[in-house]
Design a protein around this motif. Structure first.
Motif, PDB file in Angstrom:
ATOM      1  N   SER A 117       0.830  -1.199   0.000  1.00 55.77           N
ATOM      2  CA  SER A 117       0.000   0.000   0.000  1.00 55.77           C
ATOM      3  C   SER A 117       0.869   1.255   0.000  1.00 55.77           C
ATOM      4  O   SER A 117       1.800   1.365   0.824  1.00 55.77           O
ATOM      5  N   PHE A 299      -6.418  -5.219  15.516  1.00 54.15           N
ATOM      6  CA  PHE A 299      -7.524  -5.097  14.566  1.00 54.15           C
ATOM      7  C   PHE A 299      -8.884  -5.158  15.255  1.00 54.15           C
ATOM      8  O   PHE A 299      -9.901  -4.871  14.629  1.00 54.15           O
ATOM      9  N   ARG A 305      -8.741   0.861  13.520  1.00 53.38           N
ATOM     10  CA  ARG A 305      -9.187   0.116  12.345  1.00 53.38           C
ATOM     11  C   ARG A 305      -8.975   0.898  11.049  1.00 53.38           C
ATOM     12  O   ARG A 305      -8.545   0.342  10.042  1.00 53.38           O
ATOM     13  N   GLY A 306      -9.276   2.218  11.052  1.00 51.85           N
ATOM     14  CA  GLY A 306      -9.128   3.002   9.827  1.00 51.85           C
ATOM     15  C   GLY A 306      -7.700   3.019   9.327  1.00 51.85           C
ATOM     16  O   GLY A 306      -7.440   2.837   8.128  1.00 51.85           O
ATOM     17  N   ASP A 309      -6.728  -0.424   7.981  1.00 50.88           N
ATOM     18  CA  ASP A 309      -7.328  -0.684   6.673  1.00 50.88           C
ATOM     19  C   ASP A 309      -6.532  -0.007   5.557  1.00 50.88           C
ATOM     20  O   ASP A 309      -6.372  -0.568   4.465  1.00 50.88           O
ATOM     21  N   ARG A 310      -6.056   1.199   5.803  1.00 49.34           N
ATOM     22  CA  ARG A 310      -5.301   1.923   4.776  1.00 49.34           C
ATOM     23  C   ARG A 310      -3.900   1.345   4.597  1.00 49.34           C
ATOM     24  O   ARG A 310      -3.378   1.299   3.488  1.00 49.34           O
ATOM     25  N   PRO A 313      -4.637  -3.129   2.988  1.00 53.76           N
ATOM     26  CA  PRO A 313      -5.888  -3.502   2.299  1.00 53.76           C
ATOM     27  C   PRO A 313      -6.081  -5.013   2.256  1.00 53.76           C
ATOM     28  O   PRO A 313      -7.200  -5.498   2.364  1.00 53.76           O
ATOM     29  N   LYS A 315      -5.591  -7.940   4.476  1.00 47.85           N
ATOM     30  CA  LYS A 315      -5.361  -8.100   5.911  1.00 47.85           C
ATOM     31  C   LYS A 315      -4.318  -9.177   6.220  1.00 47.85           C
ATOM     32  O   LYS A 315      -3.665  -9.126   7.258  1.00 47.85           O
TER      33      LYS A 315
END
Length: 550
Positions: A117, A299, A305-306, A309-310, A313, A315
């Motif tokens: 990411s 998690f 969490r935000g 997630d970034r 992507p 997990k």
């Protein structure tokens, strides 16, 4: 170092494709000039003898691993095209000679199944800048140490720290330090690693222009347990800290101890609730001791969490990416990896890693464990069956070479596999070569040389094409997660029959298992089943009460 052992194989050399010859005067000269680069390439990169590593390893049998021309050509292409920065994970701002593995490890890994990411890359570069600003030797670090030695927490501080203390064996340490680094990314802390003698130089510095090693003058590295008065849970129970956040932050103790050791296969209460982490965030210094892959538990917290997630992507890429970013073998351990891999494994058409670790709480005989390994290999076509015809040859062409890397504290598993494939031909005509780098008999986490061999073997396993690992083993988790491979997990046998009904099961993801999930008895929610409420969590295949990311 234990013995390196091999089964000898043969091959027919591959033929070069026929080339069109030029006509006219000087044909011989032109052909020679055109062929010269190919001859040089063959000479430099063709099949290698293993004599160069003889000085480093006592060898019972020496031989040259040989493979088909197609396999060796593809290996060369992979080496030439390797991604030295791992998709942007690694910073280019290092002197490669100080850590040979940093940019060389990727030459042998298969391409990652998970794109990196851009947000994770940005977070890593930001972290590195913050570590340079706050790390050992800086004015900010000196100020923070002065505050720590004063016995009180600072009201306002330029930098916040999490000090990681090692616990248990190498696999546990690798899982817990990666988890601690992820926590540091999320909480805006600087990670400092206590490096006892058995870990000195085991890993390279991961952050450019600074050090992650805790300076020796740091006073709080020993004597911690779940019962320590400095532990967060005890502070909470003794009303030293409160959820309401009342009181001056400067009146808090100078540091907080965060204990994340699995106790009765469960982490303590008040470790992964949001209100607890708001309180923990008021401390500038945190000392953390863990033997668990508690990254999974992060998690469970909506506050993180935000960001997670970034950063991830996919997990199931957490340890895969952060382990490759953070954990680079020091030059001594990396020397073992390079010599062994290049001398024994590089030329094979396929590499199968088999890691055997017996659980101390469930004694299993060699016969039971070997039968389970053989059953797993047979049921999933991981190894070819043998025939009674010792003179069997492949139907046509060169024999395919399959190298089997056995990693175990015991030598018996190598001995048996060696015997099977040394004295019998395979039904497929494949040549199976078997190796075991070391067999120390017992684990010696207190010894640096033992840890260097163990780290080298984790990386050697991670260069496999397919992997069989022992369930419940953090050593195996680290290897397959670095590789980005879903392994076949050898499941624990039934205590009554001492036989596993299912020999092995393919893991649902490359992620390690958290053996000791946290209790979620928080003020805002009841003790919920995380799997029922978080779509990317599953029970572990090898530990039914554990949790893993998929």
């Amino acid at each position: 170092m234990g013995s390196v052992r091999a089964v000898q194989g043969e091959r027919d050399p591959s033929q070069e494709a026929e080339k069109r010859r030029p006509s006219g005067l000087g044909t011989v000269t032109v052909v020679f000039l055109l062929a010269l680069p190919l001859l040089l390439l063959f000479f430099l990169f063709g099949d290698r003898a293993v004599a160069s590593i003889a000085a480093d390893y006592p060898v019972w049998q020496r031989f040259k691993v040989q493979s088909s021309g197609n396999a060796s050509s593809s290996r060369r292409a992979e080496r030439c095209a390797h991604d030295r920065l791992l998709g942007g994970l690694l910073s280019p701002d290092f002197d490669a000679a100080t850590c040979l593995s940093r940019y060389e490890a990727s030459r042998r890994w298969k391409p990652s199944p998970f794109p990196v990411s851009p947000y994770l890359i940005r977070k890593l570069r930001q972290y590195e800048a913050n570590h340079r600003r706050c790390g050992p030797g800086t004015a900010n670090y000196r100020d923070a140490m002065a505050q720590l030695m004063s016995g009180r927490n600072a009201d306002r501080a330029e930098c916040k720290y999490v000090v990681w203390l090692p616990l248990q064996g190498l696999g546990n340490r690798m899982l817990s330090v990666v988890s601690t680094f992820l926590y540091a990314l999320l909480a805006g802390r600087v990670l400092l690693v206590h490096e006892p003698p058995e870990m000195e130089g085991l890993f390279c510095e991961p952050f450019p222009g600074t050090s992650w090693v805790l300076p020796p003058e740091f006073p709080y590295t020993d004597g911690f347990s779940a019962d320590s008065k400095e532990s967060y849970v005890n502070m909470l129970e003794n009303n030293i800290v409160r959820y309401d956040g009342s009181g001056d932050a400067g009146a808090l103790p100078a540091y907080v101890y965060f204990h994340l050791e699995q106790i009765s296969l469960r982490l303590q209460n008040h470790t992964f609730c949001e209100e607890d982490h708001r309180v923990l965030g008021r401390f500038n210094w945190m000392v953390l001791r863990s033997d668990s892959y508690f990254a999974v538990a992060l998690f469970l917290m909506p506050v993180y969490r935000g960001e997670l997630d970034r950063m991830f992507p996919a997990k199931a890429s957490v340890f895969h990416h952060l382990g490759r970013y953070l954990l680079h073998p020091g030059n001594r351990a990396w020397g073992i990896v390079e010599r062994f891999y290049d001398g024994y494994l590089a030329g094979a058409d396929e590499r199968l890693g088999i890691q055997v670790r017996l659980a101390p709480f469930l004694p299993i005989t060699f016969e039971v464990m070997y039968e389970q390994i053989a059953r797993c290999a047979r049921e999933h076509d991981l190894l070819p069956q043998v025939t009674g015809d010792p003179g069997a040859r492949p139907a046509s062409g060169a024999a395919k070479v399959k190298a089997v890397l056995v990693v175990s504290l015991k030598p018996e598993y190598y001995d048996k596999l060696h015997s099977v494939y040394y004295t019998n031909a395979t039904a497929t005509g494949e040549v199976v070569t078997v190796f075991q780098p070391s067999h120390d008999q017992d684990q010696h986490t207190e010894a640096l040389a033992h840890n260097e061999r163990a780290l080298a073997e984790i990386f050697l396993l991670s260069y496999s094409d397919r992997l069989v690992t022992t369930g419940f083993s953090t050593f195996g988790y680290a290897a397959h997660s670095l590789a980005g491979l879903r392994p076949w997990l050898l499941l624990l046998p039934d205590r009554a029959t001492m036989r596993a009904e299912v020999a092995c099961m393919r893991s649902a993801s490359v992620e390690p298992c958290l053996h000791s999930p946290p209790s979620l008895v928080c003020r805002a929610e009841q003790d919920l089943d995380p799997v029922a409420h978080v779509p990317f969590l599953r029970p572990c295949e090898d530990v039914y009460f554990g949790l893993k990311l998929i």
